[in-house]
Write a protein that holds these residues in place. Structure first.
Motif, PDB file in Angstrom:
ATOM      1  N   GLU A  67      39.830  30.985  40.512  1.00  0.00           N
ATOM      2  CA  GLU A  67      40.256  29.597  40.323  1.00  0.00           C
ATOM      3  C   GLU A  67      39.059  28.690  40.037  1.00  0.00           C
ATOM      4  O   GLU A  67      39.111  27.816  39.162  1.00  0.00           O
ATOM      5  CB  GLU A  67      40.993  29.116  41.577  1.00  0.00           C
ATOM      6  CG  GLU A  67      41.511  27.697  41.493  1.00  0.00           C
ATOM      7  CD  GLU A  67      42.266  27.286  42.741  1.00  0.00           C
ATOM      8  OE1 GLU A  67      42.722  26.121  42.790  1.00  0.00           O
ATOM      9  OE2 GLU A  67      42.399  28.110  43.676  1.00  0.00           O
ATOM     10  N   ASP A  86      51.502  32.027  42.205  1.00  0.00           N
ATOM     11  CA  ASP A  86      50.239  31.606  42.802  1.00  0.00           C
ATOM     12  C   ASP A  86      49.151  31.479  41.741  1.00  0.00           C
ATOM     13  O   ASP A  86      48.377  30.515  41.719  1.00  0.00           O
ATOM     14  CB  ASP A  86      49.828  32.619  43.875  1.00  0.00           C
ATOM     15  CG  ASP A  86      48.570  32.213  44.625  1.00  0.00           C
ATOM     16  OD1 ASP A  86      48.322  30.997  44.779  1.00  0.00           O
ATOM     17  OD2 ASP A  86      47.817  33.106  45.058  1.00  0.00           O
ATOM     18  N   ARG A 123      49.597  30.927  38.537  1.00  0.00           N
ATOM     19  CA  ARG A 123      49.923  29.770  37.693  1.00  0.00           C
ATOM     20  C   ARG A 123      49.430  28.470  38.343  1.00  0.00           C
ATOM     21  O   ARG A 123      48.925  27.573  37.662  1.00  0.00           O
ATOM     22  CB  ARG A 123      51.438  29.679  37.495  1.00  0.00           C
ATOM     23  CG  ARG A 123      52.005  30.646  36.474  1.00  0.00           C
ATOM     24  CD  ARG A 123      53.504  30.376  36.326  1.00  0.00           C
ATOM     25  NE  ARG A 123      54.085  31.204  35.300  1.00  0.00           N
ATOM     26  CZ  ARG A 123      54.008  30.957  33.998  1.00  0.00           C
ATOM     27  NH1 ARG A 123      53.336  29.903  33.577  1.00  0.00           N
ATOM     28  NH2 ARG A 123      54.580  31.763  33.121  1.00  0.00           N
ATOM     29  N   ARG A 124      49.597  28.380  39.637  1.00  0.00           N
ATOM     30  CA  ARG A 124      49.167  27.175  40.347  1.00  0.00           C
ATOM     31  C   ARG A 124      47.645  27.042  40.316  1.00  0.00           C
ATOM     32  O   ARG A 124      47.108  25.933  40.217  1.00  0.00           O
ATOM     33  CB  ARG A 124      49.660  27.243  41.798  1.00  0.00           C
ATOM     34  CG  ARG A 124      49.233  26.072  42.670  1.00  0.00           C
ATOM     35  CD  ARG A 124      49.687  26.263  44.106  1.00  0.00           C
ATOM     36  NE  ARG A 124      49.124  27.459  44.711  1.00  0.00           N
ATOM     37  CZ  ARG A 124      47.883  27.535  45.181  1.00  0.00           C
ATOM     38  NH1 ARG A 124      47.059  26.491  45.108  1.00  0.00           N
ATOM     39  NH2 ARG A 124      47.443  28.647  45.749  1.00  0.00           N
ATOM     40  N   ARG A 125      46.952  28.154  40.393  1.00  0.00           N
ATOM     41  CA  ARG A 125      45.495  28.133  40.475  1.00  0.00           C
ATOM     42  C   ARG A 125      44.831  27.868  39.120  1.00  0.00           C
ATOM     43  O   ARG A 125      43.802  27.197  39.055  1.00  0.00           O
ATOM     44  CB  ARG A 125      44.995  29.466  41.030  1.00  0.00           C
ATOM     45  CG  ARG A 125      45.322  29.717  42.501  1.00  0.00           C
ATOM     46  CD  ARG A 125      44.935  31.130  42.895  1.00  0.00           C
ATOM     47  NE  ARG A 125      45.161  31.439  44.292  1.00  0.00           N
ATOM     48  CZ  ARG A 125      44.268  31.213  45.268  1.00  0.00           C
ATOM     49  NH1 ARG A 125      43.105  30.664  44.968  1.00  0.00           N
ATOM     50  NH2 ARG A 125      44.531  31.539  46.512  1.00  0.00           N
ATOM     51  N   ARG A 168      45.883  26.360  35.863  1.00  0.00           N
ATOM     52  CA  ARG A 168      46.990  25.629  35.247  1.00  0.00           C
ATOM     53  C   ARG A 168      46.921  25.579  33.731  1.00  0.00           C
ATOM     54  O   ARG A 168      47.929  25.379  33.062  1.00  0.00           O
ATOM     55  CB  ARG A 168      47.052  24.208  35.822  1.00  0.00           C
ATOM     56  CG  ARG A 168      47.366  24.185  37.310  1.00  0.00           C
ATOM     57  CD  ARG A 168      47.516  22.761  37.828  1.00  0.00           C
ATOM     58  NE  ARG A 168      47.786  22.738  39.257  1.00  0.00           N
ATOM     59  CZ  ARG A 168      49.001  22.863  39.791  1.00  0.00           C
ATOM     60  NH1 ARG A 168      50.040  23.016  38.992  1.00  0.00           N
ATOM     61  NH2 ARG A 168      49.174  22.829  41.091  1.00  0.00           N
TER      62      ARG A 168
END
Length: 329
Positions: free
Chosen positions: A92, A148, A150-152, A154
């Motif tokens: 990330e 998870d 996808r959230r990290r 973006r």
């Protein structure tokens, strides 16, 4: 244009090595970088341990004979989950601002069934209900894992999940040894082989991802795999038989991805150049009657397998050579 990527694993034994691996794939495989795996850090970072870290609803522990399902997660299972989260923190941070595509990898349902034991011993593969439960837990977990990611990261708009199935051929051909080592587990019938893969593929698709299946093993039933709805097939070109070649050609003609392993994954005696590797892929396309200009966008170049067994110097060279071959094509 053809694309280059890695199978997943790279050499390294420390957190520093992991950060360097992330930088390597982001820098050299810009069109399709992948989440690195460093199994040299131990069993909690290897394929089975990392796969169990993704599985939802099942606990495991590390026994002398290997990973085993248990009522509650043991310390090694918790470490595997913690290490995965730590690695994704590193990704990330270093992939901040990344766009385009990104690939991650997870052990497939049949490879897990062939390498994980039931609570009372012997492989999950030996029990119909246990292997079904493990496959469904993997399907649930991989959807959450992709969410998870996808959230990290973006900025990425194309997510690929490579389902690693090195044991699929052994499961299909009754070659997985029993706990005693004197026998072999029964072969699993094709409809069940297909169904378990379909659950995982569907979970990836439902989560907005693109599912590929990878295996370096000969005799992998690629026609069966192609029928599960996967978007991509990934294999070492050297182990594909005539029927497999037809399956890969049909995938390309249908607009699906064919990822071909053509760059050595361990240190070669003589370092190859990009020209003969490029020519080999071109000959393969010509033999199958495929127009390179038509299929290039769906053709991916990879090392023959993971690079965990390579020296750090060759791993870096192999990644760069893979990217050069893709550009040539």
């Amino acid at each position: 244009m053809s694309t280059a990527t890695g199978i997943g694993s790279l050499p390294g034994t420390s957190d520093h090595d992991y950060a360097e691996a992330v930088r390597l794939v982001l820098d050299e495989l810009g069109d399709l970088p992948h989440v690195p795996e460093l199994p040299g850090r131990g069993v909690t970072a290897a394929m089975t341990g990392r796969g169990l870290a993704v599985v939802d609803g099942l606990a495991a522990d590390l026994q002398p004979a290997g990973w085993r399902l248990t009522d509650t997660s043991g310390v090694d299972h918790r470490r595997a989950r913690s290490l995965l989260a730590q690695d994704l923190d590193t990704l990330e941070e270093l992939a901040d601002g990344a766009t385009g595509a990104l690939k991650t990898q997870v052990a497939g349902p049949w490879t897990l069934a062939a390498t994980v034991e039931k609570p009372r011993g012997d492989k999950v593969l030996s029990d119909h209900g246990a292997r079904r439960e493990l496959a469904q837990g993997l399907a649930e977990g991989v959807g959450a894992h992709l969410a998870d990611l996808r959230r990290r990261v973006r900025g990425v708009d194309r997510w690929i999940v490579q389902v690693d199935e090195p044991a699929l051929a052994a499961v299909a051909h009754a070659q997985v040894p029993t706990a005693s080592g004197f026998g072999r587990h029964r072969r699993v019938d094709p409809p069940e082989l297909s169904a378990h893969l379909e659950w995982v593929v569907a979970a990836i698709t439902d989560a907005g991802g693109e599912a590929w299946v990878h295996s370096c093993a000969p005799q992998t039933p690629w026609a069966l795999v192609a029928g599960t709805g996967v978007a991509g097939l990934s294999a070492d070109l050297d182990v594909l038989g005539p029927a497999d070649l037809d399956t890969f050609a049909e995938a390309l003609e249908a607009g699906r991805t064919a990822a071909l392993g053509v760059v050595p994954s361990t240190d070669p005696a003589t370092e190859p150049s990009d020209a003969p590797i490029t020519e080999r892929v071109q000959r393969w396309l010509d033999m199958l009657g495929l127009d390179p200009e038509v299929v290039a966008g769906h053709l991916v170049v990879t090392p023959t397998c993971g690079l965990a067994g390579a020296s750090p110097a060759w791993a870096r060279r192999a990644v760069r050579l893979t990217a050069t071959v893709a550009r040539n094509l």
